[in-house]
Enzyme design. Structure first.
Site, PDB file in Angstrom:
ATOM      1  N   TRP A 103       0.771  -1.303   0.071  1.00  0.00           N
ATOM      2  CA  TRP A 103       0.080  -0.176   0.008  1.00  0.00           C
ATOM      3  C   TRP A 103       0.822   1.214  -0.159  1.00  0.00           C
ATOM      4  O   TRP A 103       0.664   2.242  -0.712  1.00  0.00           O
ATOM      5  CB  TRP A 103      -1.157  -0.059   1.112  1.00  0.00           C
ATOM      6  CG  TRP A 103      -2.277  -1.069   0.897  1.00  0.00           C
ATOM      7  CD1 TRP A 103      -2.417  -2.122   1.642  1.00  0.00           C
ATOM      8  CD2 TRP A 103      -3.038  -1.298  -0.069  1.00  0.00           C
ATOM      9  NE1 TRP A 103      -3.435  -2.837   1.230  1.00  0.00           N
ATOM     10  CE2 TRP A 103      -3.686  -2.350   0.251  1.00  0.00           C
ATOM     11  CE3 TRP A 103      -3.330  -0.196  -1.194  1.00  0.00           C
ATOM     12  CZ2 TRP A 103      -4.733  -2.704  -0.614  1.00  0.00           C
ATOM     13  CZ3 TRP A 103      -4.454  -0.579  -1.898  1.00  0.00           C
ATOM     14  CH2 TRP A 103      -5.092  -1.685  -1.609  1.00  0.00           C
ATOM     15  N   ASP A 173      -1.529   6.386   6.726  1.00  0.00           N
ATOM     16  CA  ASP A 173      -2.581   5.215   6.098  1.00  0.00           C
ATOM     17  C   ASP A 173      -2.655   4.209   7.317  1.00  0.00           C
ATOM     18  O   ASP A 173      -1.852   3.636   7.305  1.00  0.00           O
ATOM     19  CB  ASP A 173      -2.099   4.742   4.898  1.00  0.00           C
ATOM     20  CG  ASP A 173      -2.951   3.703   4.571  1.00  0.00           C
ATOM     21  OD1 ASP A 173      -4.005   3.602   5.131  1.00  0.00           O
ATOM     22  OD2 ASP A 173      -2.904   3.495   3.426  1.00  0.00           O
ATOM     23  N   LYS A 197     -12.211  -1.962   6.701  1.00  0.00           N
ATOM     24  CA  LYS A 197     -11.405  -2.927   7.467  1.00  0.00           C
ATOM     25  C   LYS A 197     -11.558  -3.128   8.854  1.00  0.00           C
ATOM     26  O   LYS A 197     -11.986  -4.061   9.551  1.00  0.00           O
ATOM     27  CB  LYS A 197      -9.870  -2.782   7.248  1.00  0.00           C
ATOM     28  CG  LYS A 197      -9.261  -3.302   6.124  1.00  0.00           C
ATOM     29  CD  LYS A 197      -9.119  -2.623   4.864  1.00  0.00           C
ATOM     30  CE  LYS A 197      -8.398  -3.283   3.684  1.00  0.00           C
ATOM     31  NZ  LYS A 197      -7.813  -2.430   2.867  1.00  0.00           N
TER      32      LYS A 197
HETATM   33  C1  LIG Z   1      -7.360  -1.638   1.818  1.00  0.00           C
HETATM   34  C2  LIG Z   1      -5.941  -0.566   2.280  1.00  0.00           C
HETATM   35  C3  LIG Z   1      -6.064   0.409   1.026  1.00  0.00           C
HETATM   36  C4  LIG Z   1      -7.125   0.708   0.384  1.00  0.00           C
HETATM   37  O1  LIG Z   1      -8.239   1.333   0.482  1.00  0.00           O
HETATM   38  P1  LIG Z   1      -9.377   1.557  -0.712  1.00  0.00           P
HETATM   39  O2  LIG Z   1     -10.573   2.095   0.338  1.00  0.00           O
HETATM   40  O3  LIG Z   1      -9.855   0.441  -1.097  1.00  0.00           O
HETATM   41  O4  LIG Z   1      -8.894   2.352  -1.365  1.00  0.00           O
HETATM   42  C5  LIG Z   1      -4.967   1.345   1.469  1.00  0.00           C
HETATM   43  N1  LIG Z   1      -4.241   1.426   2.367  1.00  0.00           N
HETATM   44  C6  LIG Z   1      -4.129   0.192   3.323  1.00  0.00           C
HETATM   45  C7  LIG Z   1      -3.549   0.052   4.488  1.00  0.00           C
HETATM   46  C8  LIG Z   1      -5.257  -0.715   3.278  1.00  0.00           C
HETATM   47  O5  LIG Z   1      -5.223  -1.794   4.040  1.00  0.00           O
END
Ligand SMILES: *Cc1c(COP(=O)(O)O)cnc(C)c1O
Length: 361
Positions: A103, A173, A197
């Protein structure tokens, strides 16, 4: 089928059963409203209470100081990969990115379109198995910000302490471990997380940002891509994901009933320990991440061969343990055991692992 199975999916992921039941109970008609949450105006008093509840729930759980904004946006964490540098990586400036997984790589790809990116650390050559030691970080003291991914969801690599970045604003993030444990939020200037998540359903992204950052935003951005639009309109500039925000409000209440993030951390540590102990018990299973970088949320491991891994996925799925196949880029197995994943499900997986090894080891 009405029985719920154990859902190890990485995202969209398991939600608390009590939250789903509460939503089911008022899906068709909200009490004293007579309409579904999906049918009411985002400018109504009823929705005002929901978005206010979701915001104050997050503020309370995270112990957020008043000089932070809480936003509910769309476009996923992936849009934040672009919005963050568009707003905060100035022309001629540079940003530091700490790279510990897939990511983070995607975040860097977008930041590079906006300006200079200094990769302060990368574990890519080693296969994304660990976070950096502080002496390994090559930070540029003049960077506009430092960006990192608190939990690399695909590799199962998690920071257990914030990188030391001095006075440079720290951005994270936190998509796959937000609300999993208490965090010292005042160390961060900006946090973002796709909800699907650990906070709610897909289609809503939580952004937490410190007020002073707003002064850095250039004036030529498109309205929807400018954070000031959303802080000023309190996430209601356009129609937000009303359903997602409603669920986030319920998840926050569920977390408070659990004893907040401290209580959640104890549960998460106990669940993760069960699983890592099973992985470490013999040589049959091998964890992907190095021990001190292991994730509480996404547990990645390998078996002696790819054939055995395939067989494991097939048989575990048949046994009601769903979603254990690892991401195609890493291979192997991944058990996502987010806040809402029950301990009984981890125990069922551990039993399955022991039995699988006895038969195939
Ligand atoms: C799932 C995830 C993303 C992407 O998320 P979206 O909402 O599908 O754009 C980005 N960063 C991390 C750490 C993730 O687990």
């Amino acid at each position: 089928m009405t029985e719920r199975i154990y859902n190890f999916s990485a995202g969209p992921a398991v939600l608390p059963l009590s939250v789903l039941e509460a939503a089911q109970g008022e899906l068709v008609s909200l009490p004293n409203v007579g309409m579904s949450v999906m049918e009411i105006s985002h400018r109504s008093k009823t929705f005002d209470g929901m978005i206010g509840g979701a915001e104050s729930g997050l503020r309370e759980l995270l112990n957020l100081p008043d000089n932070y904004h809480v936003l509910f946006l769309q476009g996923g964490a992936s849009l934040q990969f672009s919005m963050v540098p568009m707003n905060f990586l100035p022309e001629g400036g540079s940003a530091d990115y700490i790279l510990t997984g897939s990511w983070g790589k995607k975040a860097i790809k977008e930041a590079k379109r906006e300006g200079n990116v200094n990769i302060s650390f990368s574990s890519q050559e080693e296969g994304f198995k660990r976070t950096p030691r502080s002496e390994e970080l090559k930070l540029d003291g003049k960077a506009a910000y430092v960006h990192f991914t608190t939990n690399e969801t695909i590799e199962g690599v998690e920071f257990h302490i914030e990188p030391e970045v001095g006075d440079v604003p720290l951005f994270a993030d936190m998509s796959s471990d937000i609300l999993a444990r208490p965090v010292p939020v005042e160390k961060y200037a900006l946090i973002y997380a796709g909800a699907q998540k650990n906070i709610g359903p897909s289609g809503v992204t939580v952004v937490i940002l410190r007020d002073d950052l707003l002064r850095r935003i250039p004036d030529n951005l498109h309205t929807m891509l400018d954070f000031r639009t959303h802080t000023e309109a309190k996430s209601l500039y356009n129609t937000p994901n009303t359903w997602g925000i409603y669920i986030i409000n319920l998840v926050c209440k569920w977390l408070k009933d659990k004893g907040g993030l401290g209580g959640m951390q104890r549960e998460n540590e106990a669940k993760a320990k069960l699983l890592y102990d099973a992985i470490d018990a013999t040589d049959f299973y091998r964890g992907h991440a190095e021990k001190d970088s292991r994730s509480l949320m996404t547990v990645t491991f390998r078996l002696p061969s790819e054939d055995l891994e395939k067989q494991f996925v097939k048989e575990s799925t048949a046994a009601g343990l769903d979603g254990l196949k690892g991401h195609r880029s890493v291979g192997g197995l991944r058990a996502s055991i987010y806040n809402a994943f029950p301990k009984e499900g981890v125990e069922a997986l551990v039993d399955f692992m022991k039995e699988f090894e006895r038969k195939n080891g």
